[in-house]
Design a protein around this motif. Structure first.
Motif, mmCIF file in Angstrom:
data_model
loop_
_atom_site.group_PDB
_atom_site.id
_atom_site.type_symbol
_atom_site.label_atom_id
_atom_site.label_comp_id
_atom_site.label_asym_id
_atom_site.label_seq_id
_atom_site.Cartn_x
_atom_site.Cartn_y
_atom_site.Cartn_z
ATOM 1 N N TRP A 126 -2.502 1.057 -4.582
ATOM 2 C CA TRP A 126 -1.503 0.054 -4.944
ATOM 3 C C TRP A 126 -0.532 0.546 -6.008
ATOM 4 O O TRP A 126 0.557 0.017 -6.163
ATOM 5 C CB TRP A 126 -2.191 -1.206 -5.488
ATOM 6 C CG TRP A 126 -3.196 -1.836 -4.566
ATOM 7 C CD1 TRP A 126 -4.535 -1.972 -4.782
ATOM 8 C CD2 TRP A 126 -2.941 -2.434 -3.293
ATOM 9 N NE1 TRP A 126 -5.130 -2.603 -3.732
ATOM 10 C CE2 TRP A 126 -4.173 -2.906 -2.797
ATOM 11 C CE3 TRP A 126 -1.788 -2.617 -2.519
ATOM 12 C CZ2 TRP A 126 -4.312 -3.553 -1.579
ATOM 13 C CZ3 TRP A 126 -1.916 -3.255 -1.303
ATOM 14 C CH2 TRP A 126 -3.155 -3.716 -0.836
ATOM 15 N N LYS A 131 -7.012 1.374 -0.191
ATOM 16 C CA LYS A 131 -5.569 1.259 -0.376
ATOM 17 C C LYS A 131 -5.144 1.670 -1.779
ATOM 18 O O LYS A 131 -5.868 1.427 -2.752
ATOM 19 C CB LYS A 131 -5.122 -0.169 -0.088
ATOM 20 C CG LYS A 131 -5.215 -0.474 1.404
ATOM 21 C CD LYS A 131 -4.692 -1.835 1.727
ATOM 22 C CE LYS A 131 -4.712 -2.023 3.242
ATOM 23 N NZ LYS A 131 -4.466 -3.392 3.619
ATOM 24 N N ASP A 150 0.850 -1.190 0.000
ATOM 25 C CA ASP A 150 0.000 0.000 0.000
ATOM 26 C C ASP A 150 0.892 1.248 0.000
ATOM 27 O O ASP A 150 1.804 1.373 0.818
ATOM 28 C CB ASP A 150 -0.876 -0.033 1.252
ATOM 29 C CG ASP A 150 -1.791 1.177 1.342
ATOM 30 O OD1 ASP A 150 -1.919 1.900 0.328
ATOM 31 O OD2 ASP A 150 -2.373 1.385 2.419
#
Lengths: 308, 484
Positions: free
Chosen positions: B184, B182, B147
């Protein structure tokens, strides 16, 4: 006297067989194993899913299309390539007219030059060949359509690789072009070992070229033809069809999936869609097709061996 | 093994010839079929905690990078080259003189890195781009990514009072999410998609860039009279068509039409706006405004024909300026425009454009030095590194700004102007990063490509594409996403 025979054999074969098992057989087993998992190819984690991949494959339209095209490649390409190669090899080695003071059995005029011409594409990497033809097939400025325009056929401007009805044939033609030379040379070598007396006898009996070919040359060349047949079929199912389809055609895989083949589909599933397990499943199907092809050709081609 | 009872095997002895024949046949078959598949067989990575220890957190080192730990960075060596990244690596090395940095650039991202993911030893920073891009959905779904929120919340390289996330262009952070909060992926480049043309050619027709479709057809007619086609596109890769078609659909029917398409909602493609836009494009074909032979051209060939003045317009992204630099004439005066709409009843104003991040950077979950990878990205997102990139490869970056003092090329200048004009009206269809096969092969090649080659009517194309979308929606081997 039998004592020690097997120790001898095992001693000689252990190392190569071990290497063979490790590098050929083991990967096969591994691939088949992965086809029962949900491995993505991008992480070490996976679990068993039983026959899910196989039932999915049977429902997959693109798989069936690619199977169909692969079979077409495997059946048609060897026929055309080997047929052409036999004709060329015959003309180069046997088909010439008798010339004054020359040998009785001879090729057509300039045959050694033709041999080089035919073999030349073999020197080029298949990737280069595919690129060259991709340019030749360019509908806007490619050699083919320019030629058509040049001879006044302005209205006939096919899209070649952009046309789903033509793309597969266009790709196959490139494979024929690039592989026929290898077989011309292979068959020439085979023909060179056929004794000239046989031809002379046939000539004395008044046989023409066609009869000579079918009654003398082909039967004596049969073993070579058969190996060539299997070899060409495997090439057509595997590496070569992958290269030309991947490099040349739209998509790749052709307009409306018109040129997609099994190897390409394996590659796309494994290295584009992150579905390595499903890719190995298609790989297993491809293995079955390839083995079946080889078995059928071997069986159909079985003939009495002629000694000379 | 040294058996004395030979009669057991008497009749079916090993037979050297048979054995050789059989093994040769097997070997021959195996080579083209499957051996390559297992080359990447997973060997079960061990999760031993050999990660680098955190360093000391200071104002200069907000991500607490261990200044002695090594850092490995693998870059996609594509249209943007590798110089910009090498320059950024030099800064990292200067800031952390005791750390050894291993930098490499390759076009084969997946073949190089897939085995390393499988073994659990990936590098610390990856530019996951190009034809061999690894599937982000799979990577994130299998917990293979880190993350990037700590990076976004860290102070920016230039101004300690500003977070990195506040220095980025709109949409960049959202694009880096797949589902949930999150982040990525960090998209480093910023691409403007649209209709590209030569301002000089347009001037020679005495025309402005058309804002409605009637004007578009009029311009094409005028061009045709001068022996010039109106449009060309990458016929072999018709998934270039959406670069102008999708924002047009958004302009005509509103953002929610594009969102519904991305969300794979039932009948999303049956929206009247989609039909109107398909009809409009099909008319280009019907009236003969598309360069002859276009369906058989690849992207380079079509760009070359366009640069030679055989066609006026081409749908493309801002990389075209760098990619076609050697065929675009000096006085071409490259320009990009937001797509033409249908008429004044369109939901969004003229200027609505597709712009979004490119060059996705990721940090693997199993990276040894994730903090180092993030610090490298933080350096790249500084104003100086961003300017360096823009100056070298004629493309914008995710850093908002960074164009002052850089001499902008014509195409880049026009891209910046188009973004200014668009203002809030930037759309970002996600098909191409969420559903690669659906977007490229099914919608692109089998749908749009067939329609523009005249082998499908717009109605047939829509029906076919809707069926493909439904198929993808129902396929549980594919990860599904939703706009949030």
């Amino acid at each position: 006297m039998q004592h020690g025979k097997y120790r001898f054999i095992v001693g000689f074969l252990a190392l190569p067989l071990g290497l063979y098992a490790l590098f050929v057989v083991w990967p096969f087993i591994q691939s088949i194993y992965y086809s029962f998992t949900d491995w993505t190819g991008l992480s070490p984690e996976f679990k068993m899913v039983g026959f899910d991949n196989y039932s999915r494959m049977l429902d997959d339209d693109i798989f069936w299309k690619s199977l169909q095209h692969s079979l077409l490649f495997a059946l048609l390409l060897p026929v055309v390539t080997i047929g052409l190669a036999l004709f060329f090899a015959f003309m180069i080695n046997v088909g010439g007219r008798k010339r004054k003071n020359g040998p009785v059995i001879t090729g057509v005029r300039g045959s050694s030059f033709y041999k080089i011409v035919y073999f030349f594409p073999q020197v080029l990497s298949i990737a280069i060949v595919a690129l060259l033809f991709a340019f030749a097939y360019n509908p806007d400025s490619g050699a083919l359509n320019s030629l058509l325009r040049g001879i006044g056929l302005d209205d006939v401007q096919p899209l070649w690789l952009g046309d789903p009805d033509l793309a597969l044939w266009a790709v196959m033609a490139v494979l024929v072009w690039s592989t026929v030379g290898f077989f011309v040379v292979l068959f020439s070598a085979g023909m060179a070992s056929i004794p000239a007396e046989m031809y002379e006898a046939a000539l004395l009996d008044g046989a023409n070229r066609v009869t000579t070919f079918f009654r003398v040359t082909l039967p004596l060349l049969w073993d070579t033809v058969q190996s060539g047949w299997v070899y060409m079929g495997i090439l057509a199912l595997g590496a070569e069809s992958f290269a030309v389809v991947q490099i040349m055609t739209t998509g790749p895989g052709g307009p409306d999936y018109s040129t997609t083949v099994m190897v390409l589909y394996v590659y796309q599933k494994a290295f584009r869609d992150g579905q390595a397990a499903y890719a190995t499943t298609i790989g297993v199907a491809l293995l079955v097709v390839t083995l079946a092809f080889a078995a059928v050709v071997m069986r159909l081609g079985r003939r009495e061996r002629l000694e000379y | 093994m040294g058996s004395t009872s030979a009669e057991n095997h008497g009749t079916e002895g090993v037979g050297r010839r048979d054995l050789i024949k059989r093994s040769a046949a097997l070997g021959l078959i195996s080579v083209p079929t499957m051996s390559f598949l297992s080359a990447c067989a997973s060997s079960g990575g061990d999760d031993s905690g050999d990660k680098a220890k955190a360093g000391k957190k200071t104002a200069k080192n907000p991500l607490a990078v261990n200044d002695t730990a090594g850092m490995e960075f693998v870059l996609f060596d594509g249209g943007f080259g590798k110089e910009y990244a090498e320059d950024a690596v030099k800064i990292y090395e200067k800031n952390f003189p005791k750390a050894s940095v291993k930098f490499s650039a390759t076009q084969k991202i997946q073949s190089t890195l897939q085995p390393r993911f499988n073994q659990g030893t990936p590098p610390d920073l990856i530019d996951n781009s190009g034809a061999e891009q690894m599937d982000m959905g799979v990577l994130a779904g299998k917990n293979q990514l880190t993350d990037l929120t700590p990076l976004l919340d860290a102070p920016s390289y230039d101004d300690p009072g500003k977070k990195v996330r506040d220095t980025l262009r709109p949409g960049i952070v959202e694009m880096g999410r797949l589902d949930g909060e999150k982040v990525w992926i960090l998209y480093y480049a910023y691409t403007v998609y649209g209709v590209w043309y030569s301002q000089k050619a347009l001037d020679s027709l005495d025309e402005q860039y058309p804002e409605t479709w009637d004007q578009m057809l009029a311009v094409c007619e005028k061009a045709k009279k001068k022996g010039m086609a109106g449009w060309t596109y990458a016929g072999k890769y018709p998934y270039y068509l959406p670069f102008s078609l999708y924002p047009m659909i958004g302009k005509v029917g509103g953002r929610e039409v594009l969102d519904a398409i991305d969300n794979l909602e039932p009948n999303a493609w049956k929206h009247p706006a989609v039909k109107a836009c398909f009809d409009a494009y099909y008319e280009l074909y019907k009236k003969g405004y598309v360069l002859k032979g276009t369906p058989g051209l690849d992207h380079i060939q079509s760009q070359t024909a366009w640069a030679e003045g055989k066609a006026l317009f081409i749908p493309n992204g801002s990389w075209v300026e760098n990619e076609s630099a050697n065929v675009i004439p000096e006085d071409f005066d490259l320009a990009v425009s937001a797509p033409t709409g249908i008429d004044s009843s369109d939901k969004m104003p003229f200027g609505t454009i597709w712009a979004s991040g490119g060059e996705p950077f990721i940090i693997p979950a199993k990276a040894k030095n994730a903090a180092g990878g993030m610090e490298q990205l933080r350096i790249m997102l500084s104003e100086a590194s961003s300017k360096n990139f823009t100056g070298k490869v004629k493309s914008l970056t995710a850093y908002n700004g960074g164009t002052d003092g850089v001499t902008l090329t014509p195409g880049l200048k026009s891209g910046v102007a188009a973004l200014d004009k668009a203002g809030e009206n930037v759309v970002n269809p996600r098909m191409q990063d969420w559903y690669v096969q659906l977007q490229k092969e099914k919608i692109g090649v089998s749908g749009l490509g067939e329609m523009m080659a005249g082998r499908l009517t717009p109605a047939e194309a829509i029906k076919k594409i809707q069926a493909f979308a439904d198929e993808t929606a129902n396929d549980d081997s594919i990860k599904h996403y939703k706009h949030q």
